[in-house]
Design an enzyme around this catalytic site. Structure first.
Site, PDB file in Angstrom:
ATOM      1  N   CYS A   1       0.868  -1.181   0.000  1.00 32.16           N
ATOM      2  CA  CYS A   1       0.000   0.000   0.000  1.00 32.16           C
ATOM      3  C   CYS A   1       0.907   1.233   0.000  1.00 32.16           C
ATOM      4  O   CYS A   1       2.127   1.121   0.192  1.00 32.16           O
ATOM      5  CB  CYS A   1      -0.873  -0.016   1.248  1.00 32.16           C
ATOM      6  SG  CYS A   1       0.116   0.023   2.745  1.00 32.16           S
TER       7      CYS A   1
ATOM      8  N   HIS B   1       2.994   1.400  10.809  1.00 32.69           N
ATOM      9  CA  HIS B   1       1.956   1.086  11.803  1.00 32.69           C
ATOM     10  C   HIS B   1       1.838   2.138  12.899  1.00 32.69           C
ATOM     11  O   HIS B   1       0.821   2.199  13.585  1.00 32.69           O
ATOM     12  CB  HIS B   1       2.298  -0.218  12.531  1.00 32.69           C
ATOM     13  CG  HIS B   1       2.260  -1.434  11.675  1.00 32.69           C
ATOM     14  ND1 HIS B   1       1.246  -1.695  10.809  1.00 32.69           N
ATOM     15  CD2 HIS B   1       3.126  -2.483  11.588  1.00 32.69           C
ATOM     16  CE1 HIS B   1       1.477  -2.864  10.218  1.00 32.69           C
ATOM     17  NE2 HIS B   1       2.609  -3.346  10.650  1.00 32.69           N
TER      18      HIS B   1
ATOM     19  N   HIS C   1      -1.642  -6.413  17.596  1.00 35.64           N
ATOM     20  CA  HIS C   1      -1.126  -5.806  16.357  1.00 35.64           C
ATOM     21  C   HIS C   1      -0.484  -4.457  16.706  1.00 35.64           C
ATOM     22  O   HIS C   1      -1.036  -3.692  17.505  1.00 35.64           O
ATOM     23  CB  HIS C   1      -2.270  -5.609  15.357  1.00 35.64           C
ATOM     24  CG  HIS C   1      -1.797  -5.228  13.992  1.00 35.64           C
ATOM     25  ND1 HIS C   1      -1.369  -3.955  13.694  1.00 35.64           N
ATOM     26  CD2 HIS C   1      -1.659  -5.948  12.852  1.00 35.64           C
ATOM     27  CE1 HIS C   1      -0.998  -3.916  12.416  1.00 35.64           C
ATOM     28  NE2 HIS C   1      -1.167  -5.111  11.894  1.00 35.64           N
TER      29      HIS C   1
ATOM     30  N   GLU D   1      -0.314  -1.640  15.232  1.00 32.70           N
ATOM     31  CA  GLU D   1      -1.148  -0.436  15.034  1.00 32.70           C
ATOM     32  C   GLU D   1      -2.107  -0.272  16.206  1.00 32.70           C
ATOM     33  O   GLU D   1      -2.373   0.848  16.660  1.00 32.70           O
ATOM     34  CB  GLU D   1      -1.931  -0.547  13.711  1.00 32.70           C
ATOM     35  CG  GLU D   1      -2.742   0.713  13.424  1.00 32.70           C
ATOM     36  CD  GLU D   1      -3.598   0.596  12.172  1.00 32.70           C
ATOM     37  OE1 GLU D   1      -3.116   0.084  11.147  1.00 32.70           O
ATOM     38  OE2 GLU D   1      -4.767   1.018  12.229  1.00 32.70           O
TER      39      GLU D   1
ATOM     40  N   CYS E   1      -8.770   1.736   5.981  1.00 36.02           N
ATOM     41  CA  CYS E   1      -8.079   2.437   4.898  1.00 36.02           C
ATOM     42  C   CYS E   1      -8.741   2.082   3.562  1.00 36.02           C
ATOM     43  O   CYS E   1      -8.987   0.913   3.285  1.00 36.02           O
ATOM     44  CB  CYS E   1      -6.623   2.001   4.923  1.00 36.02           C
ATOM     45  SG  CYS E   1      -5.685   2.630   3.555  1.00 36.02           S
TER      46      CYS E   1
ATOM     47  N   SER F   1       1.752  -6.318   2.175  1.00 42.09           N
ATOM     48  CA  SER F   1       3.176  -6.334   2.542  1.00 42.09           C
ATOM     49  C   SER F   1       4.026  -7.110   1.529  1.00 42.09           C
ATOM     50  O   SER F   1       5.185  -7.397   1.791  1.00 42.09           O
ATOM     51  CB  SER F   1       3.326  -6.962   3.933  1.00 42.09           C
ATOM     52  OG  SER F   1       2.629  -8.188   3.974  1.00 42.09           O
TER      53      SER F   1
HETATM   54  S1  SF4 Z   1      -3.404   3.058   6.512  1.00 40.01           S
HETATM   55 FE1  SF4 Z   1      -2.359   1.111   6.594  1.00 40.01          FE
HETATM   56  S2  SF4 Z   1      -3.075   0.048   4.748  1.00 40.01           S
HETATM   57 FE2  SF4 Z   1      -3.586   2.216   4.477  1.00 40.01          FE
HETATM   58  S3  SF4 Z   1      -1.888   3.113   3.347  1.00 40.01           S
HETATM   59 FE3  SF4 Z   1      -1.466   3.385   5.522  1.00 40.01          FE
HETATM   60  S4  SF4 Z   1      -0.223   1.637   6.141  1.00 40.01           S
HETATM   61 FE4  SF4 Z   1      -1.210   1.141   4.199  1.00 40.01          FE
END
Ligand code: SF4
Length: 298
Positions: free
Chosen positions: A17, A78, A133, A135, A206, A277
């Site tokens: 991403c 994250h 996780h 995040e 996201c 990833s």
């Molecule tokens: S929020 Fe998470 S999935 Fe979306 S761009 Fe950022 S790192 Fe990537």
């Protein structure tokens, strides 16, 4: 007559991403100026990419390994809780912060809700995501003891509904599950309090993630065999490979080109896709290996 060589297509909407791409670019730029750089945790859940970054001079460390000899510490997409920044300050480490801007905005919103509830004397922040996780650790760290994490529908039964509830999701959470959980919480709140204004749902998944599953379904439908490339630790990889398998039972999960086997009998088209990833270069290497196998089959 020889059978035709199957078409091999890489899913261009899969792979890193923008947040992970950005973090890797920041890391590569910094590594050109100095090394080693110490990255807190794995920058991506992909062993092959981690090895590539290690070869450039990045060292991956756990939080408990931070020490005063670490000149530069890298924060991945994250994000981290405020406590991590203060530990790094205490160790006089210079911080390269590659927290994804989308995660950063989510952290700010969670912090604001939590502060508002503290000032008002009531309210609960509910975060939907995966326990442990990174995040989630970063998000819970923004709150002031008035937040909970939920990961399953059953956990909605133990929430105290007699208060305002602000709902948030980890950016990489599954959208269908989040919608179901939000609906259940709203229903429970109405039933238990008679009010329909206590629950605020924030759609914080996201967009790059929420578009992945529908696009992947289309891609998986259009190929006879799907090769899903992902690291073994990627929860996103587990989720998306399951999505692919639902529509295409001939989906195989691999971590590297060496895992690819002779799965292509009768296939006219082979699709290669991956998790958020999964680096593009790895999918290209897998494509090369598949090509060698199918040519050998002719
Ligand atoms: S929020 Fe998470 S999935 Fe979306 S761009 Fe950022 S790192 Fe990537």
């Amino acid at each position: 007559m020889n059978p035709a060589i199957p078409v091999i297509e890489i899913d261009r909407s899969s792979g890193f991403c923008s947040g992970v791409n950005r973090a890797i670019k920041i890391a590569e730029d910094k590594l050109q100026q100095e090394e080693p750089i110490y990255c807190l945790g794995n920058l991506v859940h992909n062993e092959e990419e981690l090895e590539r970054l290690s070869n450039l001079g990045m060292e991956f460390i756990r939080h408990e390994e931070i020490n005063g000899d670490m000149k530069t510490v890298f924060i991945r997409a994250h994000g981290e809780p405020p406590e991590t920044y203060s530990i790094l300050r205490n160790h006089h480490a210079s911080v390269v912060d590659a927290t994804c801007p989308v995660v950063l905005r989510l952290q700010q919103k969670v912090r604001k809700s939590s502060r508002q509830f503290r000032e008002n004397g009531s309210g609960l922040v509910i975060i939907f995501g995966k326990p442990g996780h990174p995040e989630i650790t970063g998000l819970l760290g923004q709150t002031e003891g008035n937040a909970i994490l939920i990961s399953k529908l059953e956990e909605t039964g133990s929430i105290d509904y007699n208060q305002p509830l602000h709902l948030y999701a980890q950016t990489t959470a599954g959208e269908e599950q989040y919608v179901t959980i939000c609906r259940r919480i709203s229903d429970n709140s109405l039933q238990q309090t008679g009010r329909n204004d206590l629950v605020t749902v924030n759609n914080t998944i996201c967009r790059q993630m929420s578009q992945r599953a529908p696009r992947l379904r289309e891609f998986a439908k259009n190929h006879d065999v799907i090769i899903f490339v992902t690291g073994s630790e990627s929860s996103n990889g587990r989720y998306l490979s399951g999505v692919a398998r639902e529509v295409n039972p001939r989906t195989h999960v691999v971590g590297s080109p060496y895992d690819v086997d002779n799965w292509f009998a009768g296939a006219r088209s082979i699709g290669i896709t991956g998790a958020t990833s999964t680096p593009l270069w790895l999918m290209e290497e897998v494509a090369g290996r598949i090509k060698a196998i199918v040519e050998n089959n002719l």
